[in-house]
Design a protein around this motif. Sequence first.
Motif, PDB file in Angstrom:
ATOM      1  N   ALA A 284       0.925  -1.344  -0.253  1.00 42.29           N
ATOM      2  CA  ALA A 284      -0.034  -0.034   0.126  1.00 42.29           C
ATOM      3  C   ALA A 284       0.630   1.244   0.059  1.00 42.29           C
ATOM      4  O   ALA A 284       0.497   2.119   0.719  1.00 42.29           O
ATOM      5  CB  ALA A 284      -1.120   0.160   1.326  1.00 42.29           C
ATOM      6  N   SER A 285       1.953   1.223  -0.620  1.00 44.16           N
ATOM      7  CA  SER A 285       2.890   2.362  -0.773  1.00 44.16           C
ATOM      8  C   SER A 285       3.495   2.404  -2.150  1.00 44.16           C
ATOM      9  O   SER A 285       4.444   1.755  -2.335  1.00 44.16           O
ATOM     10  CB  SER A 285       3.876   2.236   0.498  1.00 44.16           C
ATOM     11  OG  SER A 285       4.853   3.267  -0.070  1.00 44.16           O
ATOM     12  N   MET A 320      -1.323  10.318  -8.608  1.00 43.32           N
ATOM     13  CA  MET A 320      -2.104   9.265  -7.936  1.00 43.32           C
ATOM     14  C   MET A 320      -3.487   8.949  -8.141  1.00 43.32           C
ATOM     15  O   MET A 320      -4.449   9.803  -7.704  1.00 43.32           O
ATOM     16  CB  MET A 320      -2.004   9.895  -6.276  1.00 43.32           C
ATOM     17  CG  MET A 320      -0.557   9.766  -5.857  1.00 43.32           C
ATOM     18  SD  MET A 320      -0.462   8.830  -4.400  1.00 43.32           S
ATOM     19  CE  MET A 320       1.314   9.499  -3.911  1.00 43.32           C
ATOM     20  N   THR A 323      -5.786   7.373  -5.776  1.00 43.48           N
ATOM     21  CA  THR A 323      -6.118   8.276  -4.724  1.00 43.48           C
ATOM     22  C   THR A 323      -7.168   9.356  -5.011  1.00 43.48           C
ATOM     23  O   THR A 323      -7.944   9.711  -4.598  1.00 43.48           O
ATOM     24  CB  THR A 323      -4.790   9.036  -4.143  1.00 43.48           C
ATOM     25  OG1 THR A 323      -3.776   7.872  -3.725  1.00 43.48           O
ATOM     26  CG2 THR A 323      -4.994   9.806  -3.113  1.00 43.48           C
ATOM     27  N   ALA A 367      -2.227   7.710   3.240  1.00 44.09           N
ATOM     28  CA  ALA A 367      -2.022   9.266   2.950  1.00 44.09           C
ATOM     29  C   ALA A 367      -3.259   9.937   2.254  1.00 44.09           C
ATOM     30  O   ALA A 367      -3.749  10.950   2.593  1.00 44.09           O
ATOM     31  CB  ALA A 367      -1.087   9.635   1.910  1.00 44.09           C
ATOM     32  N   GLY A 368      -3.992   9.213   1.324  1.00 43.11           N
ATOM     33  CA  GLY A 368      -5.128   9.694   0.560  1.00 43.11           C
ATOM     34  C   GLY A 368      -6.140   9.891   1.941  1.00 43.11           C
ATOM     35  O   GLY A 368      -6.736  11.098   1.548  1.00 43.11           O
ATOM     36  N   THR A 405      -3.228   2.352  -4.488  1.00 37.25           N
ATOM     37  CA  THR A 405      -1.853   2.202  -4.892  1.00 37.25           C
ATOM     38  C   THR A 405      -1.519   1.247  -6.116  1.00 37.25           C
ATOM     39  O   THR A 405      -0.624   1.665  -6.845  1.00 37.25           O
ATOM     40  CB  THR A 405      -1.219   1.645  -3.493  1.00 37.25           C
ATOM     41  OG1 THR A 405      -1.440   2.037  -2.451  1.00 37.25           O
ATOM     42  CG2 THR A 405       0.530   1.595  -3.560  1.00 37.25           C
TER      43      THR A 405
HETATM   44  N1  ASP Z   1      -1.116   4.466  -0.347  1.00 38.00           N
HETATM   45  C1  ASP Z   1      -1.245   5.208  -1.515  1.00 38.00           C
HETATM   46  C2  ASP Z   1      -0.007   5.376  -2.285  1.00 38.00           C
HETATM   47  O1  ASP Z   1       1.298   5.161  -1.719  1.00 38.00           O
HETATM   48  C3  ASP Z   1      -1.449   6.616  -1.338  1.00 38.00           C
HETATM   49  C4  ASP Z   1      -2.951   6.791  -0.623  1.00 38.00           C
HETATM   50  O2  ASP Z   1      -2.992   6.669   0.685  1.00 38.00           O
HETATM   51  O3  ASP Z   1      -3.939   7.154  -1.447  1.00 38.00           O
HETATM   52  O4  ASP Z   1       0.172   5.422  -3.578  1.00 38.00           O
END
Ligand code: ASP
Length: 437
Positions: A284-285, A320, A323, A367-368, A405
């Motif tokens: 997830a990153s 993104m 996101t 983060a999103g 992600t």
């Molecule tokens: N986790 C996502 C990423 O690293 C970002 C998000 O939280 O949307 O691309």
Amino acid sequence: MLKSWRALTLWKRVFIGLALGVLVGLGLHYGLGAEKGADIAEAWFQPFGQAFVNLIKMLVVPLIATTLVSGVVAMGDPKRLGSLGIRTIGMYLMTTFFAVWLGLLVGTIFQPGAGMGEVVMGAQASVDTVTDKLSAAGSAKKGFADYLVGIIPTNPISALANGDVLGIIVFSIFVGVGILLVGEKAKPVADFFDAASEVVMKITMLIMDLAPYGVLALMAWVMGVNGLGILASMGKLAVALYLACILQIILIYGGLIIRVILKLPFGRFIYGIADAIGVAYSTASSNATLPVTISCAEHNLGVDKSVAGSVLPMGATINMDGTAIYLGIVALFAAQALGIDMTAGQYVMVALTATLTSIGAAGIPSAGLLLAASVLSVIGVTDVQSTLIIAFIFPFDRLLDMMRTVTNVSGDVAVACTVAKFEGELDEEVFRAKPVH
Ligand code: ASP
């Protein structure tokens, strides 16, 4: 047995690891009961998963710096950077534009928030944890101009030390341009970066051999802790997000970009990035996935290092699409749950803020969601309400985060292939061939 396991291409091993991880995690969660299962998943699997994530993260800074410098030098002419930059940013904005509207369309059809008002407002449980995280995310929030100014690293060493990806990109481009302008005398420096980039790529390949196990551990941990609870609590939100992300990947990346613009087979594209998809889904990153993304683009899709090394790190930080889709859907979720009737103007405002927020979001887990408040505020959701909504979604966010992600990373590679083609840096034979790793 071991031999035939090693003979499988990496992406197959990664996906077997992923599937086994899901089975083990669900087995723990439902076999031993949610609490015991979660404890064991945390104690036994999370550390191994984290060790794998740390190993790839360890490569992010050296890989961007060396690949980008040697990529710029390989370009041979600093003037080409202008067209590359403009094409990259243009393509990134275009894919995000489609993503946002696709998310809003799917969210309007699925109505994930309908009837959720009481559930959301009644669920106070995780508000405290989220409030802390939100204030941390909020204090990091800056205006767009500040954001642009902040990209220039006043101290390149601290940019490297802090893993400030955009700062490293800016500095590495300057170093590459400097080497080109100095010419003959800077040859040793150019050779150094070229060799160093090969070394870091070799280490990436070594670590990628561990990916099947790392992915297994991460999935066992996530599923062991969460089970399938997400489906009961927010099934429609999850379905809307997964569907919109899959549509974005198939229609926009597959249909529009790979088939129409590049005239290349979509199947090969997906095979080519399968390792990155597996790693993106389990970590997830996008930042942590970056070394794998670069390796897939170069080795399996024939994107030249000069393009992969510049377009992909930039994409991991600013592009993104998953996101952006998510932020639109969360806004609709909130509007529907709170009974807000959104006007056409508010749709446009949500689309704009979701785009900007997705650009500003870091490529790290959750983060999103933590930045969703800025999008919610444009439809008149109060601060208290938006904290409640974010707190309600937060415990289930991981499974949603994994899908966005994957979308974020796939979009980066689709754009990298296109920019490479425009720049004459795409080896189509490699793209069409079977993935090598
Ligand atoms: N986790 C996502 C990423 O690293 C970002 C998000 O939280 O949307 O691309």
